[in-house]
Design an enzyme around this catalytic site. Structure first.
Site, PDB file in Angstrom:
ATOM      1  N   ASP A 134       0.931  -1.136   0.214  1.00 57.28           N
ATOM      2  CA  ASP A 134      -0.162   0.153   0.033  1.00 57.28           C
ATOM      3  C   ASP A 134       0.656   1.263   0.142  1.00 57.28           C
ATOM      4  O   ASP A 134       2.271   0.813   0.828  1.00 57.28           O
ATOM      5  CB  ASP A 134      -0.313  -0.522   0.988  1.00 57.28           C
TER       6      ASP A 134
ATOM      7  N   ASP B  95      -7.143  -0.897  -4.143  1.00 58.08           N
ATOM      8  CA  ASP B  95      -8.424  -0.671  -3.759  1.00 58.08           C
ATOM      9  C   ASP B  95      -9.236   0.257  -4.157  1.00 58.08           C
ATOM     10  O   ASP B  95     -10.537   0.233  -4.236  1.00 58.08           O
ATOM     11  CB  ASP B  95      -7.833  -0.287  -2.084  1.00 58.08           C
TER      12      ASP B  95
END
Length: 171
Positions: free
Chosen positions: A120, A138
């Site tokens: 991330d 995401d």
């Protein structure tokens, strides 16, 4: 003549998949773990590893969650491919939603299977409050979920309008 199915939207899955994995690769190559680069007063690029799911859900467990999330991504993607095959290509919002969710789910699944975690790097914050760090996959999943909600709302609104027209025709 048979109508085109929603499978024609899988190109969108491929785009989400490739862009996500490419951006993760760049982050891993250019950043040290936890390195952060300020981009805007409320936004950093920060390399973190997520061993759980969204918002690090189940990240602190002993490792079984990795296999659970891989199986979940495969099951959901398989189900959505089936829905795409059943859908007409004219169902653009729903097909786009399914395709984005598939691309995001499979990209995070590949990352998890290969690395044991998901990379991330989008870090939004205000003052000392940071939103959970996330990635392109995401974003694709969230946009897909939003499109599904929009499609459901539009479908419900159309049903209500059709019933009103039907009632007017009976008078």
């Amino acid at each position: 003549m048979s109508k085109k199915s929603g499978l024609s939207f899988l190109w969108l899955s491929a785009v989400a998949f490739v862009v996500d994995l490419l951006t993760k690769y760049i982050v891993v190559q250019k950043f040290d773990l936890y390195e952060s680069v300020n981009v805007l007063p409320v936004f950093n690029l920060t390399y973190v590893r997520n061993y759980g799911a969204a918002f690090s859900f189940l990240a602190d467990h002993s490792g079984w969650q990795q296999y659970f999330f891989i199986l979940l991504a495969l099951a959901i993607s398989g189900m959505l491919v089936y829905f795409l095959a059943k859908n007409n290509a004219e169902q653009k919002i729903q097909n786009s939603a399914y395709a984005l969710i598939i691309g995001g789910a499979l990209a995070n699944m590949v990352d998890r299977a290969y690395n044991g975690f998901v990379v991330d790097f989008f870090d939004f914050y205000w003052d000392i409050y940071h939103y959970p760090v996330f990635n392109i996959a995401d974003i694709a999943i969230c946009i897909g979920a939003g499109l599904l909600a929009l499609d459901a709302f539009k479908s419900e609104k159309k049903k209500v309008q059709d019933k009103q027209v039907e009632k007017c025709g009976q008078k």
